[in-house]
Design a protein around this motif. Structure first.
Motif, PDB file in Angstrom:
ATOM      1  N   ALA A  84      26.144 -56.775  -4.369  1.00  0.00           N
ATOM      2  CA  ALA A  84      25.008 -57.412  -3.708  1.00  0.00           C
ATOM      3  C   ALA A  84      25.158 -57.410  -2.201  1.00  0.00           C
ATOM      4  N   ASN A  85      26.393 -57.344  -1.722  1.00  0.00           N
ATOM      5  CA  ASN A  85      26.664 -57.415  -0.292  1.00  0.00           C
ATOM      6  C   ASN A  85      26.745 -56.053   0.389  1.00  0.00           C
ATOM      7  N   ASP A 118      16.366 -56.184  -5.804  1.00  0.00           N
ATOM      8  CA  ASP A 118      16.257 -57.599  -5.468  1.00  0.00           C
ATOM      9  C   ASP A 118      17.613 -58.232  -5.189  1.00  0.00           C
ATOM     10  N   THR A 119      18.653 -57.620  -5.714  1.00  0.00           N
ATOM     11  CA  THR A 119      19.990 -58.222  -5.561  1.00  0.00           C
ATOM     12  C   THR A 119      20.612 -57.961  -4.202  1.00  0.00           C
ATOM     13  N   HIS A 120      20.042 -57.078  -3.397  1.00  0.00           N
ATOM     14  CA  HIS A 120      20.615 -56.785  -2.088  1.00  0.00           C
ATOM     15  C   HIS A 120      20.511 -58.003  -1.164  1.00  0.00           C
ATOM     16  N   LEU A 168      16.446 -66.147  -1.079  1.00  0.00           N
ATOM     17  CA  LEU A 168      17.083 -65.880  -2.358  1.00  0.00           C
ATOM     18  C   LEU A 168      17.648 -67.190  -2.897  1.00  0.00           C
ATOM     19  N   ILE A 169      17.425 -67.444  -4.180  1.00  0.00           N
ATOM     20  CA  ILE A 169      17.883 -68.687  -4.802  1.00  0.00           C
ATOM     21  C   ILE A 169      18.790 -68.341  -5.974  1.00  0.00           C
ATOM     22  N   LEU A 194      20.902 -64.688  -9.736  1.00  0.00           N
ATOM     23  CA  LEU A 194      19.750 -64.794  -8.855  1.00  0.00           C
ATOM     24  C   LEU A 194      18.537 -65.191  -9.684  1.00  0.00           C
ATOM     25  N   ILE A 195      17.935 -66.346  -9.359  1.00  0.00           N
ATOM     26  CA  ILE A 195      16.811 -66.818 -10.152  1.00  0.00           C
ATOM     27  C   ILE A 195      15.472 -66.634  -9.440  1.00  0.00           C
ATOM     28  N   LYS A 196      15.525 -66.350  -8.142  1.00  0.00           N
ATOM     29  CA  LYS A 196      14.270 -66.141  -7.407  1.00  0.00           C
ATOM     30  C   LYS A 196      14.567 -65.391  -6.115  1.00  0.00           C
TER      31      LYS A 196
END
Length: 410
Positions: free
Chosen positions: A104-105, A116-118, A156-157, A165-167
């Motif tokens: 993600a990083n 979306d995970t970026h 990001l939440i 990651l939920i949102k």
């Protein structure tokens, strides 16, 4: 002399001394928890890890994790979001563990964040009462080198119990201005209403505040004169570096909830000596965005005193006290909100010209520890840090110990 001391105590009360926070972490240069030595060497060879370009900036605590952000000011930032384990015994120069994971990083290989995970570049974060980590991703990398925008800034939440990651919410174009710079996020959760949370995001460059509603999955922008910087107080002298900034609204702190669940939101521009406030009912109501009458709902609380420019602030509900970083004073000040805001009521309670050069971020955890991150950022931005010196520190102290004997004590 002894009798003079007795008279002083009788007239002015207890003699207080500055609190001395415990130093929990310290680094000359940041290190990361690489999967193996080969991965680290590969990152160095490819320019994905340049040790001196990694500066810690924001923090927050959840249970046995202390989250730390590392914005991509320059190239070679290994991970922009990570955490430090707080399990005993603590390694004072521990390596940052990327969160939620290494992948993600990593910066996207193309021009856009395709997944979306970026996570591109994070300045500050906020952990809410519902075990969620809110991340304000500026989506801008290599700010001081060859700036590259991957997307609109994004919220990001993460669910901290599952690390999922939920949102992810991309701010709308109308939320932004040409000079927008979103470096902070404060989360307001009405008691027992996790699905009805709001995020308040100050725009220090565009002089506004963006509000995001989790329930409505929508955002809106407010403007006000109080969000602008004060041209008379943009001069800074920190750690031997003189510089001038025009940063507007920056730090926000949430007061106690009233009977309707709304809070006073205390805020200030970074380049200013003043503190302002507005009720969260104004911020949460998107129908008021273009209502000229809300101008008068914003209030000047008072001035904090000379050289009191503040980056971050945080509110302690038990003592009704706002803690404020003091960039030009190498320390932390406090203000009990039940008193009038005057320079006399905003004492510096922690000060250290060696360990607290540029107190960039502060947070209070559930045990009422005040966590402080200092990072010599002016030297990092305008000169060069000495890799043989301790440059970055994270310290903590008990809130009650800090305010004991001061005008902030309840």
């Amino acid at each position: 002399m002894f009798y003079m001391l007795i008279i002083f105590v009788l007239v002015f009360g207890r003699i207080s001394s500055l609190a001395t926070p415990e130093e929990v972490f310290e680094w000359k240069e940041l290190t990361f928890a690489w999967p193996n030595d080969q991965a680290k060497q590969s990152a160095i060879n490819e320019g994905n890890y340049i040790a001196e370009n990694n500066l810690p900036l924001g923090l927050d605590r959840w249970r046995n994790k202390l989250f730390v952000t590392v914005p991509r000011w320059k190239s070679g930032v290994a991970a922009t979001l990570g955490y430090l384990p707080l399990d005993e015994p603590i390694n004072k120069s521990a390596s940052i563990i990327p969160y939620p994971h290494w992948k993600a990083n990593l910066l996207p290989k193309g021009d856009k964040a395709t997944e979306d995970t970026h996570i591109i570049s994070v300045f500050r974060i906020s952990i809410d009462a519902c075990d969620r980590l809110w991340v304000m991703d500026s989506a801008l990398a290599d700010i001081l080198g060859e700036p590259k925008v991957y997307s609109n800034p994004a919220i990001l939440i993460y669910d901290l119990n599952t690390d999922k990651l939920i949102k992810k919410y991309l701010l709308k174009q109308e939320d932004l201005k040409q000079d927008s710079f979103l470096a902070n996020i404060i989360v307001d959760v009405p008691k027992g209403e996790c699905d009805n949370a709001y995020a308040y995001i100050p725009d220090l460059g565009g002089y506004g505040v963006v509000v995001y509603s989790l329930k409505e999955n929508d955002s809106w922008r407010l403007k006000h004169n109080f969000f602008h910087f004060d041209p008379l107080h943009g001069d800074f002298n920190v750690g031997g570096v003189n510089f001038q900034w025009t940063d507007g609204v920056f730090g926000l702190a949430l007061g106690k909830p009233d009977e309707n669940g709304y809070r006073t939101v205390y805020f200030h521009p970074l380049a200013s000596l003043n503190e302002f406030s507005v009720n969260s009912a104004i911020l949460r109501n998107k129908t008021l965005v273009n209502d000229p009458h809300i101008y008068y709902e914003f209030k000047l609380e008072g001035t904090k005193g000379e050289k009191s420019q503040t980056s971050a602030s945080v509110f302690d509900e038990k003592s009704s006290t706002v803690f404020l970083t003091q960039l030009n004073r190498d320390g932390i000040a406090c203000w009990n909100t039940e008193r009038e805001l005057t320079p006399e009521n905003v004492p510096v309670v922690i000060q250290d010209s060696e360990r607290l050069v540029f107190t960039n971020d502060i947070k209070i955890d559930t045990e009422r520890n005040l966590w402080i991150l200092s990072d010599k950022m002016p030297q990092f931005l305008f000169r060069q840090l000495d890799p043989n010196e301790i440059n970055y520190r994270i310290l903590k102290a008990k809130v009650d110990d800090i305010i004991k004997g001061t005008k902030c004590e309840a």
